[in-house]
Design an enzyme around this catalytic site. Structure first.
Site, PDB file in Angstrom:
ATOM      1  N   LYS A 155       0.828  -1.201   0.000  1.00  0.00           N
ATOM      2  CA  LYS A 155       0.000   0.000   0.000  1.00  0.00           C
ATOM      3  C   LYS A 155       0.866   1.256   0.000  1.00  0.00           C
ATOM      4  CE  LYS A 155      -3.740  -2.016   2.802  1.00  0.00           C
ATOM      5  NZ  LYS A 155      -4.873  -1.808   1.881  1.00  0.00           N
ATOM      6  N   ARG A 172     -10.384 -11.490   1.606  1.00  0.00           N
ATOM      7  CA  ARG A 172     -11.284 -12.494   1.048  1.00  0.00           C
ATOM      8  C   ARG A 172     -10.660 -13.893   1.072  1.00  0.00           C
ATOM      9  NH1 ARG A 172     -11.582  -9.207  -4.441  1.00  0.00           N
ATOM     10  NH2 ARG A 172     -11.330  -7.607  -2.834  1.00  0.00           N
TER      11      ARG A 172
END
Length: 497
Positions: free
Chosen positions: A273, A347
Site C-alpha cells: 500500500k 477475502r
C-alpha cells in the site's frame, strides 16, 4: 476504560447531581422543548425556552447549551442538547436520542453524577448513547484526562413497568459493552494485537462467559488445509490463527455462523500500500473484533440460538516468505485461487473460514469485514454495503438501519462473476479492472458459501474506523460497527426464525 454507572430513576429532579440533560428540537419557528423536559421547564416557571433562545440555542443536532439553574433545581446546570428536526410524523427517533445522549456524555466528562430526561423518550437509545458517547481509549496515554461521568440516572418512560425498564436497561448496557469491547480491540496497536495475542484475548473473553473455544495454530492450519489463511500470514514472523468460539443457547432453534476478518495489520503484502494512511490498517481486524464481541454478547443475553464465531487472524506483511502475485493457493475445501493482488487478502482468509463454517450446516451465516476500498468509494465512510442471499441481505440491511448503523443492500451482478475466472486456477482473487470492486469481492466470497445457507456479507471498510473528530456517540478510532447490527440480527432470528 471505566464506563458510567447507569440507573433508572423516576421524574424527581430534586436529587443532588452536577447536571440535568434535556432535549431540544429544531423547529420551523425556532427551538422547541421535548415532552420529557416539562418538569425542568416548570422549575424555570416556564421560561426555559426563553433562556435557551437568549443563549443562541437552535436545537440543531448535537448542539449542547449549558444553562445555570440559579437554585431552581438541585443541580447547578441544565444541559440542553439538540435533537435536530423531528421526523415526518413529528416524532423523535431513537437514533436522535442516541446521538444527543452521546454528545451530552462527552460534555459531562469529569462529572460525578448527572440526570438525563432523554431516556423518557427512548430508554435503550439513551443508555446506549450515554455509554458509547462517554467512551475514550487512553490505555497508552500518560495523561488520561477527565474520565467519563461516574453515574447517570435515566428518567424512566411513563409507559411500561419498572421490571420492563430494568430489562431494557440490562440489554442496552450489554450491547453497549459489546461495542466497547470491539472498539478496544480495534484501538489496540498492532505491536500488541497480533494473531497469537488476539486469539488469546478472544479466548479469554469467551471463556469468561462459558463459551467453547478452539484455537488452531499454524501447524493445525497446515494439517487441515487452510491455504488461504496460511498464504496471507506466511510473510509475517507472527504466524496466523483460526479461532472458533461457540455459544449454545437454551432451546436453540437455529444455528448462526459469524465470520469476521482478522487482519491485525495490512501492509498490502508484496502489492504494498502507499505509506499515507497505512497506520489506519491497524483497524483491518474490525470485523473479527465485532464477531468476537457479538458471540460473547449472545451468551450474556442468553439468546435461544447456537452461535459460532469463526475468526481467521493473520498479519499481511512483505518478506522473503510472503505470498506473491501469481501464486496459486489451495483453499480449505479444495478450491484453488490465483493471487493477482496480495492486497486483496481479506477475502482469502475469510473464504477458508466460510467454507469451514458451512461444514456445520448453519441456518444463517453473517460475515463482516473491512474488505474493500471500493465500499468507501460507493457508499462513503458511514454506510456499510450488504450483499448475499437476497431476502436475508435485505433483512440484515434493514436491521442495521433500525439500530442506527447505516447499511445498504447491494447486488451481486452475475456479469461480474466471469471477471474472476483465472487462467490457471478455479478463480482469481481480483478482477482485471476497477469496476464494481465491492461487488466482485462479494461474488468471490459467494463461491465458498454452501448451497442452501442464507448468508450476508457486511463490508464495513468505511464505518468501522473513524478518523475525524467525535460526533454523536462515535469516538475517533474504532467505532464498534457492526456489533449492534449483528446483535439485532441475532435477536430477530431468535424471535422470528
Amino acid at each position: 476504560m471505566t464506563a458510567p454507572k447507569l440507573a433508572i430513576t423516576d421524574s424527581d429532579l430534586t436529587a443532588t447531581a452536577d447536571a440535568v440533560v434535556v432535549g431540544v428540537l429544531q423547529g420551523p419557528d425556532g427551538p422547541a422543548l421535548v415532552s420529557s423536559a416539562e418538569a425542568v421547564n416548570a422549575a424555570f416557571d416556564g421560561t426555559l425556552l426563553d433562556v435557551l433562545g437568549a443563549l443562541g440555542a437552535s436545537g440543531k443536532a448535537e448542539e449542547v447549551v449549558a444553562v445555570p439553574t440559579m437554585g431552581k433545581l438541585a443541580a447547578p446546570l441544565v444541559l440542553a442538547v439538540g435533537l435536530g428536526k423531528p421526523d415526518a410524523d413529528g416524532a423523535v427517533t431513537e437514533e436522535q436520542v442516541r446521538r444527543s445522549s452521546g454528545a451530552a456524555a462527552r460534555v459531562l466528562a469529569g462529572k460525578k453524577r448527572a440526570v438525563t430526561t432523554l431516556s423518557a423518550l427512548h430508554l435503550a437509545a439513551a443508555a446506549e448513547g450515554t455509554l458509547l458517547g462517554a467512551y475514550t481509549f487512553t490505555a497508552y496515554k500518560s495523561a488520561k484526562g477527565d474520565g467519563p461521568v461516574a453515574r447517570v440516572d435515566l428518567v424512566a418512560p411513563a409507559e411500561g413497568t419498572t421490571r420492563a425498564h430494568r430489562a431494557t436497561l440490562k440489554a442496552a448496557t450489554a450491547i453497549a459493552e459489546a461495542v466497547t469491547t470491539a472498539r478496544d480491540l480495534v484501538n489496540t496497536p498492532p505491536n500488541d494485537l497480533y494473531p497469537a495475542s488476539f486469539a488469546e484475548r478472544a479466548a479469554a473473553l469467551a471463556k469468561g462467559e462459558g463459551l467453547e473455544v478452539e484455537v488452531l495454530d499454524e501447524k493445525a492450519l497446515r494439517k487441515q488445509g487452510f491455504g488461504g489463511i496460511l498464504g496471507v500470514g506466511g510473510g509475517s514472523a507472527r504466524p496466523p490463527r483460526l479461532v472458533r468460539l461457540t455459544y449454545r443457547g437454551p432451546k436453540a432453534a437455529k444455528k448462526v455462523a459469524l465470520v469476521g476478518k482478522g487482519i491485525t495489520f495490512d501492509t498490502g503484502g508484496i502489492s504494498i500500500k502507499p505509506a499515507a494512511g497505512m497506520d489506519e490498517m491497524t483497524s483491518d481486524m474490525s470485523g473479527a473484533a465485532a464477531v468476537v464481541a457479538t458471540v460473547v454478547l449472545a451468551a450474556k443475553l442468553k439468546y435461544p440460538l447456537e452461535v459460532t464465531a469463526w475468526v481467521p487472524m493473520a498479519e499481511n506483511m512483505p518478506s522473503g516468505s510472503a505470498y506473491r502475485p501469481g501464486d496459486v493457493l489451495s483453499m480449505y475445501g479444495g478450491k484453488t485461487v490465483e493471487v493477482l493482488n496480495t492486497d486483496a487478502e481479506g477475502r482469502l482468509i475469510l473464504s477458508d473460514a466460510i467454507a469451514r463454517a458451512c461444514e456445520e450446516n448453519p441456518d444463517y451465516l453473517v460475515e463482516t469485514s473491512t474488505l474493500t476500498g471500493a465500499q468507501v468509494v460507493a457508499l462513503g465512510k458511514r454506510t456499510a454495503g450488504v450483499m448475499g442471499t437476497d431476502e436475508f441481505r435485505d433483512r440484515v440491511a434493514a436491521l442495521g438501519r433500525a439500530v442506527g448503523e447505516q447499511a445498504w443492500a447491494m447486488p451481486l451482478p452475475e456479469e461480474l462473476r466471469g471477471d474472476l475466472d483465472s487462467r490457471v486456477a478455479d478463480l482469481a482473487n481480483v478482477t482485471g479492472h476497477r469496476w464494481g470492486g465491492m461487488l466482485a469481492a462479494g461474488l468471490f466470497l459467494r463461491e465458498f458459501v454452501a448451497e442452501g445457507v442464507q448468508w450476508a456479507h457486511i463490508d464495513v471498510a468505511g464505518p468501522a474506523y473513524h478518523t475525524g473528530g467525535p460526533y454523536g456517540y462515535t469516538a475517533k478510532g474504532g467505532t464498534g460497527v457492526p456489533v449492534r447490527t449483528l446483535a439485532a440480527v441475532l435477536a430477530d432470528i431468535a424471535a422470528n426464525g
